[in-house]
Design a protein around this motif. Structure first.
Motif, PDB file in Angstrom:
ATOM      1  N   PRO A  98     -48.067 -39.829 -67.324  1.00  0.00           N
ATOM      2  CA  PRO A  98     -47.617 -38.445 -67.412  1.00  0.00           C
ATOM      3  C   PRO A  98     -48.529 -37.639 -68.333  1.00  0.00           C
ATOM      4  N   GLY A  99     -48.541 -36.351 -68.134  1.00  0.00           N
ATOM      5  CA  GLY A  99     -49.370 -35.499 -68.983  1.00  0.00           C
ATOM      6  C   GLY A  99     -49.755 -34.231 -68.267  1.00  0.00           C
ATOM      7  N   ALA A 100     -50.982 -34.177 -67.782  1.00  0.00           N
ATOM      8  CA  ALA A 100     -51.489 -32.966 -67.138  1.00  0.00           C
ATOM      9  C   ALA A 100     -50.765 -32.703 -65.820  1.00  0.00           C
ATOM     10  N   ARG A 101     -50.627 -31.435 -65.494  1.00  0.00           N
ATOM     11  CA  ARG A 101     -50.016 -31.063 -64.209  1.00  0.00           C
ATOM     12  C   ARG A 101     -50.936 -31.484 -63.073  1.00  0.00           C
TER      13      ARG A 101
ATOM     14  N   PHE B   4     -46.512 -31.117 -61.046  1.00  0.00           N
ATOM     15  CA  PHE B   4     -45.613 -31.564 -62.102  1.00  0.00           C
ATOM     16  C   PHE B   4     -46.364 -32.423 -63.114  1.00  0.00           C
ATOM     17  N   THR B   5     -45.740 -32.631 -64.285  1.00  0.00           N
ATOM     18  CA  THR B   5     -46.364 -33.450 -65.325  1.00  0.00           C
ATOM     19  C   THR B   5     -45.855 -34.884 -65.342  1.00  0.00           C
ATOM     20  N   ARG B   6     -44.597 -35.122 -64.918  1.00  0.00           N
ATOM     21  CA  ARG B   6     -44.001 -36.452 -65.022  1.00  0.00           C
ATOM     22  C   ARG B   6     -43.524 -37.021 -63.695  1.00  0.00           C
TER      23      ARG B   6
ATOM     24  N   VAL C 162     -48.842 -39.070 -55.916  1.00  0.00           N
ATOM     25  CA  VAL C 162     -49.290 -38.456 -57.164  1.00  0.00           C
ATOM     26  C   VAL C 162     -50.788 -38.279 -57.049  1.00  0.00           C
ATOM     27  N   ALA C 163     -51.258 -37.046 -57.184  1.00  0.00           N
ATOM     28  CA  ALA C 163     -52.688 -36.713 -57.139  1.00  0.00           C
ATOM     29  C   ALA C 163     -53.356 -37.226 -55.863  1.00  0.00           C
TER      30      ALA C 163
END
Length: 130
Positions: free
Chosen positions: A72-75, A96-98, A118-119
């Motif tokens: 978690p961290g950067a959007r 989102f960040t998390r 995610v990404a």
């Protein structure tokens, strides 16, 4: 009495051990971890992938899904989708960040299909009966 370091805390032997035990019981897996999950019910399936994991939970006739980022961290772009067989998919996507989700569907005696990313990297379950 002796003293020692326990989880970054200075702990003295004796009565302080009871306090250390209480702190250990309320650690990161306590009530905060339950609240962070976002889905009620029991965990039934986890699908891991390079950038995170897709988690499915079941509570009575409902299934809930979330995509959790590994770091978690950067959007960044995240998504989660949960579809009961013969029904419409519930989705949550954005930056989102998390985590993405939770999304919940009614799935009594129905198979569901879940996917998460995610990404740009993700996973899907295919049709499963929970």
């Amino acid at each position: 009495m002796g003293a020692g370091v326990f989880g970054g805390l200075l702990v003295r032997a004796g009565t302080s051990l009871v306090l250390a035990g209480a702190l250990l019981a309320a650690g990161p897996w306590g009530p905060e971890a339950e609240a962070a999950s976002g889905c009620s019910g029991r965990p039934v399936k986890t699908v891991r992938f390079a950038t995170g994991e897709l988690r499915l939970y079941k509570h009575r006739a409902y299934v809930c899904a979330m995509t959790i980022a590994k770091r978690p961290g950067a959007r960044r772009a995240m998504s989660v989708s949960l579809q009961p067989r013969g029904g419409r998919a519930a989705t949550d996507k954005g930056r989102f960040t998390r985590h993405a989700g939770p999304v919940t569907v009614y799935a009594l005696h129905r198979s569901v299909r879940a996917s998460g990313a995610v990404a740009g990297v993700g996973a899907t379950t295919g049709w499963i009966l929970l």
